[in-house]
Motif scaffolding. Sequence first.
Motif, mmCIF file in Angstrom:
data_model
loop_
_atom_site.group_PDB
_atom_site.id
_atom_site.type_symbol
_atom_site.label_atom_id
_atom_site.label_comp_id
_atom_site.label_asym_id
_atom_site.label_seq_id
_atom_site.Cartn_x
_atom_site.Cartn_y
_atom_site.Cartn_z
ATOM 1 N N ASP A 21 11.436 77.191 55.511
ATOM 2 C CA ASP A 21 11.717 76.342 56.577
ATOM 3 C C ASP A 21 11.729 77.072 58.193
ATOM 4 O OD1 ASP A 21 14.368 76.614 56.409
ATOM 5 O OD2 ASP A 21 14.850 74.765 57.113
ATOM 6 N N THR A 22 12.112 78.558 57.960
ATOM 7 C CA THR A 22 12.342 79.370 59.159
ATOM 8 C C THR A 22 10.926 79.240 60.192
ATOM 9 O OG1 THR A 22 11.889 81.246 57.600
ATOM 10 C CG2 THR A 22 14.123 80.342 58.089
ATOM 11 N N ALA A 23 9.666 78.998 59.527
ATOM 12 C CA ALA A 23 8.438 79.238 60.329
ATOM 13 C C ALA A 23 7.655 78.110 59.775
ATOM 14 C CB ALA A 23 7.897 80.509 60.109
ATOM 15 N N ASP A 24 6.681 77.700 60.803
ATOM 16 C CA ASP A 24 5.483 76.994 59.970
ATOM 17 C C ASP A 24 4.734 77.800 59.017
ATOM 18 O OD1 ASP A 24 6.436 75.087 61.767
ATOM 19 O OD2 ASP A 24 4.717 75.069 63.294
ATOM 20 N N PHE A 25 4.012 76.868 58.160
ATOM 21 C CA PHE A 25 2.987 77.466 57.123
ATOM 22 C C PHE A 25 1.466 77.058 57.365
ATOM 23 C CE2 PHE A 25 4.948 73.751 55.056
ATOM 24 C CZ PHE A 25 4.035 73.615 54.195
ATOM 25 N N THR A 26 0.797 77.495 56.593
ATOM 26 C CA THR A 26 -0.770 76.849 56.746
ATOM 27 C C THR A 26 -1.140 76.762 55.244
ATOM 28 O OG1 THR A 26 -1.861 79.173 56.483
ATOM 29 C CG2 THR A 26 -1.251 78.294 58.762
ATOM 30 N N ILE A 27 -1.886 75.559 55.150
ATOM 31 C CA ILE A 27 -2.852 75.305 53.824
ATOM 32 C C ILE A 27 -4.313 75.843 54.142
ATOM 33 C CG2 ILE A 27 -1.126 73.554 52.955
ATOM 34 C CD1 ILE A 27 -2.894 71.502 53.778
ATOM 35 N N ASN A 28 -4.798 76.634 53.238
ATOM 36 C CA ASN A 28 -6.132 77.101 53.596
ATOM 37 C C ASN A 28 -7.102 76.920 52.388
ATOM 38 O OD1 ASN A 28 -5.605 78.967 55.926
ATOM 39 N ND2 ASN A 28 -3.647 79.070 54.526
ATOM 40 N N ALA A 29 -8.380 76.777 52.578
ATOM 41 C CA ALA A 29 -9.373 76.575 51.739
ATOM 42 C C ALA A 29 -10.619 77.469 51.905
ATOM 43 C CB ALA A 29 -9.974 75.213 51.296
ATOM 44 N N GLU A 30 -11.365 77.973 51.183
ATOM 45 C CA GLU A 30 -12.540 78.986 51.027
ATOM 46 C C GLU A 30 -13.392 78.545 49.891
ATOM 47 O OE1 GLU A 30 -14.456 81.484 53.423
ATOM 48 O OE2 GLU A 30 -12.200 81.161 53.631
ATOM 49 N N PRO A 31 -14.746 78.478 50.166
ATOM 50 C CA PRO A 31 -15.614 78.064 49.143
ATOM 51 C C PRO A 31 -15.500 79.306 48.142
ATOM 52 C CG PRO A 31 -16.483 77.576 51.173
ATOM 53 C CD PRO A 31 -15.420 78.390 51.392
ATOM 54 N N ASP A 32 -15.751 79.009 46.841
ATOM 55 C CA ASP A 32 -15.842 80.071 45.970
ATOM 56 C C ASP A 32 -16.949 79.565 44.864
ATOM 57 O OD1 ASP A 32 -15.426 82.522 44.234
ATOM 58 O OD2 ASP A 32 -13.579 81.570 43.388
ATOM 59 N N GLY A 33 -18.046 79.955 45.051
ATOM 60 C CA GLY A 33 -19.154 79.307 44.077
ATOM 61 C C GLY A 33 -19.276 77.806 44.450
ATOM 62 N N ASP A 34 -18.996 77.325 43.030
ATOM 63 C CA ASP A 34 -18.838 75.629 43.158
ATOM 64 C C ASP A 34 -17.615 75.197 43.387
ATOM 65 O OD1 ASP A 34 -21.820 75.766 42.876
ATOM 66 O OD2 ASP A 34 -21.425 75.436 40.616
ATOM 67 N N ALA A 35 -16.783 76.172 43.343
ATOM 68 C CA ALA A 35 -15.174 75.812 43.575
ATOM 69 C C ALA A 35 -14.682 75.958 44.931
ATOM 70 C CB ALA A 35 -14.393 76.715 42.283
ATOM 71 N N LEU A 36 -13.455 75.907 45.073
ATOM 72 C CA LEU A 36 -12.752 76.223 46.240
ATOM 73 C C LEU A 36 -11.375 76.986 45.833
ATOM 74 C CD1 LEU A 36 -12.527 72.937 48.322
ATOM 75 C CD2 LEU A 36 -13.786 74.894 48.935
ATOM 76 N N LYS A 37 -11.126 78.071 46.579
ATOM 77 C CA LYS A 37 -9.993 78.769 46.513
ATOM 78 C C LYS A 37 -9.112 78.624 47.597
ATOM 79 C CE LYS A 37 -10.526 83.219 47.757
ATOM 80 N NZ LYS A 37 -10.708 84.615 48.066
ATOM 81 N N LEU A 38 -7.766 78.286 47.253
ATOM 82 C CA LEU A 38 -6.884 77.588 48.190
ATOM 83 C C LEU A 38 -5.828 78.532 48.447
ATOM 84 C CD1 LEU A 38 -8.113 74.879 46.375
ATOM 85 C CD2 LEU A 38 -7.661 74.000 48.788
ATOM 86 N N TRP A 39 -4.948 78.522 49.187
ATOM 87 C CA TRP A 39 -3.754 79.206 49.237
ATOM 88 C C TRP A 39 -2.588 78.696 50.462
ATOM 89 C CZ3 TRP A 39 -8.403 81.078 50.878
ATOM 90 C CH2 TRP A 39 -8.621 81.402 52.087
ATOM 91 N N THR A 40 -1.590 78.764 50.420
ATOM 92 C CA THR A 40 -0.627 78.712 51.170
ATOM 93 C C THR A 40 0.003 79.956 51.940
ATOM 94 O OG1 THR A 40 1.559 78.438 49.994
ATOM 95 C CG2 THR A 40 0.241 76.317 50.372
ATOM 96 N N ALA A 41 0.427 79.970 53.165
ATOM 97 C CA ALA A 41 1.234 81.139 53.693
ATOM 98 C C ALA A 41 1.597 80.796 54.777
ATOM 99 C CB ALA A 41 -0.036 82.200 54.080
ATOM 100 N N ARG A 42 3.137 81.534 54.877
ATOM 101 C CA ARG A 42 3.653 81.332 56.271
ATOM 102 C C ARG A 42 3.028 81.992 57.582
ATOM 103 N NH1 ARG A 42 6.897 85.156 58.654
ATOM 104 N NH2 ARG A 42 6.646 86.609 56.514
ATOM 105 N N ILE A 43 3.239 81.425 58.591
ATOM 106 C CA ILE A 43 2.374 81.950 59.744
ATOM 107 C C ILE A 43 2.842 83.422 59.970
ATOM 108 C CG2 ILE A 43 2.286 81.905 62.277
ATOM 109 C CD1 ILE A 43 0.932 79.487 60.887
ATOM 110 N N GLY A 44 1.772 84.388 60.006
ATOM 111 C CA GLY A 44 1.997 85.766 59.912
ATOM 112 C C GLY A 44 2.688 86.596 58.642
ATOM 113 N N GLY A 45 2.692 85.580 57.582
ATOM 114 C CA GLY A 45 3.132 85.937 56.244
ATOM 115 C C GLY A 45 1.884 86.021 55.085
ATOM 116 N N PRO A 46 2.355 86.860 54.089
ATOM 117 C CA PRO A 46 1.224 86.843 53.019
ATOM 118 C C PRO A 46 1.044 85.453 52.145
ATOM 119 C CG PRO A 46 3.542 87.448 51.974
ATOM 120 C CD PRO A 46 3.543 87.072 53.810
#
Length: 280
Positions: A246-271
């Motif tokens: 909770d020391t920084a905000d984070f993002t939730i992300n989605a990217e098309p991957d063929g017929d599926a979606l690849k998704l991920w979370t990351a701290r702002i500026g982090g991996p």
Amino acid sequence: MTLDIDHLRGWIGREDSAAETVTPELVHRFNATLDRQGDTAPGAVAPLLIHFCLGQPAAPTAGLGEDGHPARGGFLPPVPLPRRMWAGGGFTFHDDIRVGERVTRRSRILDVTVKEGRSGVLCFVTVEHRVDSDGRAVLTERQDIVYRAAETGGAKAPATPPAAAPAGAQSRRITASAPLLFRYSALTFNGHRIHYDTPYAREVEGYPGLIIHGPLQATLLAHLAADTRGARPARFSFRSLSPIFDTADFTINAEPDGDALKLWTARIGGPVAMEARAEW
């Protein structure tokens, strides 16, 4: 530490079950916690992954360990490693849970394994949950739990800082606030203190702040997937790569991957912290 793996594997096949009704009030609190809108009337489709809030173990407060978890050795094996985390999991969705229905979860220990990781001995427990709603099969879940030793001398920083995660085609910023984490802990009846007790998280477990729940991250990603495609996925899997705090905000992300979606979370500026995949 040497684990008695034969003793722990004696828990394989152990079963547990619980049931609870999806009330309009629960759905309202769930939506309020995640800043979502939705129908709470009986018969309406309940939010995706609301089953995390249903039928959770309710051990007496006096029966909790220092970390806030129930004492070990009941349904889950008594792994003698102090740190317990949700490492990942997967879902196959068969139908929708609806408001007003009685949801039943039947759980079974599938496997217990021990591995040697960079941080020492790791014990993995795999659990299968089969969830029915008013007698209809609605989802099958695999839950991967990892136990590890406590950090000694503080966590070591990597020689080369990991690269910052990219933004997805769909990306939302989430404020990692203490009220969000506290409310989600309350919804899921999760007493683990790393999610709401900052002094404990920092001074006892050695983290820089409160940890964002794995199931919360998975829920946010599953909702992003459903919002992006306009329908719940047929299959959703996720894996935790590193904690976010909770020391920084984070993002939730989605990217098309063929017929599926690849998704991920990351701290702002982090991996990337959690990676996931949704398929329809």
